[in-house]
Design a protein around this motif. Structure first.
Motif, PDB file in Angstrom:
ATOM      1  N   LYS A   4      14.093  -1.111  -0.460  1.00 57.38           N
ATOM      2  CA  LYS A   4      12.962  -1.594  -1.240  1.00 57.38           C
ATOM      3  C   LYS A   4      13.396  -2.632  -2.264  1.00 57.38           C
ATOM      4  N   ASP A   5      14.518  -2.360  -2.925  1.00 52.25           N
ATOM      5  CA  ASP A   5      15.042  -3.312  -3.910  1.00 52.25           C
ATOM      6  C   ASP A   5      15.434  -4.627  -3.240  1.00 52.25           C
ATOM      7  N   GLN A   6      16.007  -4.516  -2.041  1.00 52.45           N
ATOM      8  CA  GLN A   6      16.383  -5.726  -1.299  1.00 52.45           C
ATOM      9  C   GLN A   6      15.152  -6.577  -0.977  1.00 52.45           C
ATOM     10  N   LEU A   7      14.094  -5.912  -0.544  1.00 50.37           N
ATOM     11  CA  LEU A   7      12.863  -6.636  -0.212  1.00 50.37           C
ATOM     12  C   LEU A   7      12.253  -7.285  -1.453  1.00 50.37           C
ATOM     13  N   TYR A  24       4.805  -9.289   2.560  1.00 55.05           N
ATOM     14  CA  TYR A  24       3.975  -8.679   3.602  1.00 55.05           C
ATOM     15  C   TYR A  24       4.441  -7.252   3.906  1.00 55.05           C
ATOM     16  N   LEU A  25       5.750  -7.079   4.037  1.00 56.23           N
ATOM     17  CA  LEU A  25       6.293  -5.757   4.363  1.00 56.23           C
ATOM     18  C   LEU A  25       6.134  -4.776   3.202  1.00 56.23           C
ATOM     19  N   LEU A  26       6.302  -5.246   1.989  1.00 53.55           N
ATOM     20  CA  LEU A  26       6.148  -4.377   0.819  1.00 53.55           C
ATOM     21  C   LEU A  26       4.708  -3.907   0.651  1.00 53.55           C
ATOM     22  N   ALA A  27       3.763  -4.732   1.077  1.00 51.51           N
ATOM     23  CA  ALA A  27       2.347  -4.408   0.896  1.00 51.51           C
ATOM     24  C   ALA A  27       1.835  -3.398   1.923  1.00 51.51           C
ATOM     25  N   ARG A  28       2.540  -3.262   3.039  1.00 46.17           N
ATOM     26  CA  ARG A  28       2.080  -2.364   4.100  1.00 46.17           C
ATOM     27  C   ARG A  28       2.301  -0.899   3.732  1.00 46.17           C
ATOM     28  N   LYS A  29       1.356  -0.052   4.174  1.00 41.51           N
ATOM     29  CA  LYS A  29       1.470   1.386   3.929  1.00 41.51           C
ATOM     30  C   LYS A  29       2.000   2.125   5.152  1.00 41.51           C
ATOM     31  N   SER A  30       2.060   1.429   6.279  1.00 41.09           N
ATOM     32  CA  SER A  30       2.587   2.031   7.498  1.00 41.09           C
ATOM     33  C   SER A  30       3.231   0.937   8.348  1.00 41.09           C
ATOM     34  N   TYR A  31       4.290   1.325   9.083  1.00 36.72           N
ATOM     35  CA  TYR A  31       4.976   0.365   9.944  1.00 36.72           C
ATOM     36  C   TYR A  31       4.867   0.771  11.411  1.00 36.72           C
ATOM     37  N   LYS A  66      12.474  -2.219  11.216  1.00 35.44           N
ATOM     38  CA  LYS A  66      11.265  -1.388  11.247  1.00 35.44           C
ATOM     39  C   LYS A  66      11.626   0.096  11.241  1.00 35.44           C
ATOM     40  N   TYR A  67      12.670   0.462  11.972  1.00 40.94           N
ATOM     41  CA  TYR A  67      13.104   1.857  11.996  1.00 40.94           C
ATOM     42  C   TYR A  67      13.484   2.325  10.595  1.00 40.94           C
ATOM     43  N   ASN A  68      14.223   1.505   9.887  1.00 45.80           N
ATOM     44  CA  ASN A  68      14.666   1.873   8.539  1.00 45.80           C
ATOM     45  C   ASN A  68      13.496   1.900   7.543  1.00 45.80           C
ATOM     46  N   LEU A  69      12.552   0.969   7.704  1.00 49.17           N
ATOM     47  CA  LEU A  69      11.375   0.974   6.831  1.00 49.17           C
ATOM     48  C   LEU A  69      10.553   2.244   7.036  1.00 49.17           C
ATOM     49  N   THR A  70      10.387   2.650   8.290  1.00 54.71           N
ATOM     50  CA  THR A  70       9.639   3.868   8.608  1.00 54.71           C
ATOM     51  C   THR A  70      10.332   5.089   8.024  1.00 54.71           C
ATOM     52  N   ASN A  71      11.653   5.125   8.122  1.00 53.83           N
ATOM     53  CA  ASN A  71      12.433   6.239   7.595  1.00 53.83           C
ATOM     54  C   ASN A  71      12.296   6.329   6.076  1.00 53.83           C
ATOM     55  N   VAL A  72      12.346   5.178   5.414  1.00 51.48           N
ATOM     56  CA  VAL A  72      12.197   5.138   3.949  1.00 51.48           C
ATOM     57  C   VAL A  72      10.829   5.663   3.536  1.00 51.48           C
ATOM     58  N   LEU A  73       9.789   5.260   4.300  1.00 50.69           N
ATOM     59  CA  LEU A  73       8.427   5.690   3.989  1.00 50.69           C
ATOM     60  C   LEU A  73       8.278   7.194   4.155  1.00 50.69           C
ATOM     61  N   GLN A  74       8.881   7.752   5.208  1.00 55.75           N
ATOM     62  CA  GLN A  74       8.812   9.190   5.435  1.00 55.75           C
ATOM     63  C   GLN A  74       9.520   9.956   4.324  1.00 55.75           C
ATOM     64  N   GLN A  75      10.668   9.439   3.894  1.00 52.32           N
ATOM     65  CA  GLN A  75      11.393  10.079   2.795  1.00 52.32           C
ATOM     66  C   GLN A  75      10.561  10.053   1.509  1.00 52.32           C
ATOM     67  N   LYS A  76       9.852   8.938   1.306  1.00 47.64           N
ATOM     68  CA  LYS A  76       9.002   8.799   0.119  1.00 47.64           C
ATOM     69  C   LYS A  76       7.899   9.848   0.124  1.00 47.64           C
ATOM     70  N   TRP A  77       7.263  10.063   1.302  1.00 44.05           N
ATOM     71  CA  TRP A  77       6.196  11.057   1.392  1.00 44.05           C
ATOM     72  C   TRP A  77       6.734  12.463   1.174  1.00 44.05           C
ATOM     73  N   ARG A  78       7.925  12.770   1.756  1.00 43.19           N
ATOM     74  CA  ARG A  78       8.501  14.100   1.572  1.00 43.19           C
ATOM     75  C   ARG A  78       8.796  14.362   0.107  1.00 43.19           C
ATOM     76  N   GLN A  79       9.349  13.363  -0.579  1.00 49.34           N
ATOM     77  CA  GLN A  79       9.658  13.523  -1.996  1.00 49.34           C
ATOM     78  C   GLN A  79       8.378  13.647  -2.812  1.00 49.34           C
ATOM     79  N   PHE A  80       7.354  12.851  -2.421  1.00 44.58           N
ATOM     80  CA  PHE A  80       6.078  12.903  -3.132  1.00 44.58           C
ATOM     81  C   PHE A  80       5.458  14.296  -3.026  1.00 44.58           C
TER      82      PHE A  80
END
Length: 264
Positions: A4-7, A24-31, A66-80
């Motif tokens: 996320k910081d890289q983006l 564009y990628l930062l604004a998306r809620k799903s990949y 895309k694989y890594n973005l999806t993984n980051v998003l899933q981790q975010k939801w689990r932590q949330f």
């Protein structure tokens, strides 16, 4: 530096094409299902530019990114959800529930209460519509008022809602439960009810004041949790609390003896 910081760094960079892709990628809620050509088209860049962007971030190509973005998003939801679970073990959560019920009751003014009860008496049938958890509270309304003789029907299926509403008229009341106010199918069916001259009531978030023109009566629900949360409960509890108040007010006004009704 995490992805996320890289983006975010790329978004602020001097390369306009890379900046557009990062935004564009930062604004998306799903990949899920996102394709390279879709990104290129949305950002007005070539496919090759998207690939170079991915490689600049250290990935082999777009699929790897895309694989890594999806993984980051899933981790975010689990932590949330973990944080939210811990929050609900805290007394602060119950204070928020109490606040939601209290504010919701205040928003339901005497004028709204009298109009609501009057509408119940003026109609021959009540159709309640909602999807998901909103349907659950619609069903609660149906069970409560159905037991004391009101002709109520809660419907979740979108097409069955539309079919039932097409047969409504001035002697019908359509009550829509849509906390977000943005569920298109429910709002379209509510509009259809108005076209059929049925009376309409919308239960929604107290921030949706712009929806008052879409129905005869708006019942506002307050919640301290964001309305997009898939596991939000305070709005549901506040809604059930208000249904409870309306039910017993109606019973008292009619001098109904609940012992004459079964399973109440």
């Amino acid at each position: 530096m995490n992805l996320k910081d890289q983006l975010q760094t790329m978004a602020k960079g001097k390369n306009a094409s890379y900046s557009a892709i990062a935004d564009y990628l930062l604004a998306r809620k799903s990949y899920a299902g996102l394709k390279l050509k879709e990104v290129a088209h949305a950002c007005h860049v070539s496919d090759a530019t998207v690939v170079r962007f991915c490689q600049n971030l250290g990935f082999d190509g777009f699929s790897d990114l895309k694989y890594n973005l999806t993984n980051v998003l899933q981790q975010k939801w689990r932590q949330f959800e973990t944080d939210l679970h811990l929050c609900r073990e805290n007394p602060v959560y119950f204070l928020r529930v109490e606040e939601s019920c209290h504010v919701t009751e205040q928003l339901f003014t005497r004028e709204k209460q009298e109009q609501f009860l009057s509408m119940l008496d003026e109609v021959k049938e009540i159709i309640l519509i909602g999807l998901g958890t909103s349907y659950l509270v619609a069903k609660d309304f149906e069970i409560r008022f159905g037991r004391i003789g009101l002709r109520c029907r809660a419907i979740e299926d979108i097409m069955l809602q539309k079919f039932a509403i097409k047969n409504t008229n001035a002697d019908s009341l359509v009550i829509a439960f849509c906390y977000s106010g943005s569920t298109q199918a429910v709002m379209e069916n509510l509009q259809l009810a108005r076209e059929k001259k049925a009376k309409t009531i919308l239960w929604t978030c107290d921030s949706n004041t712009h929806l008052e023109q879409d129905c005869d009566l708006t019942v506002y629900i307050h919640s301290s949790e964001p309305n997009h949360l898939r596991i939000s409960t305070t709005s549901r509890i506040a809604t059930l609390y208000l249904i409870d108040l309306i039910y017993f007010t109606y019973v008292n006004n009619k001098n109904l003896k609940l012992e004459n009704y079964t399973d109440i």
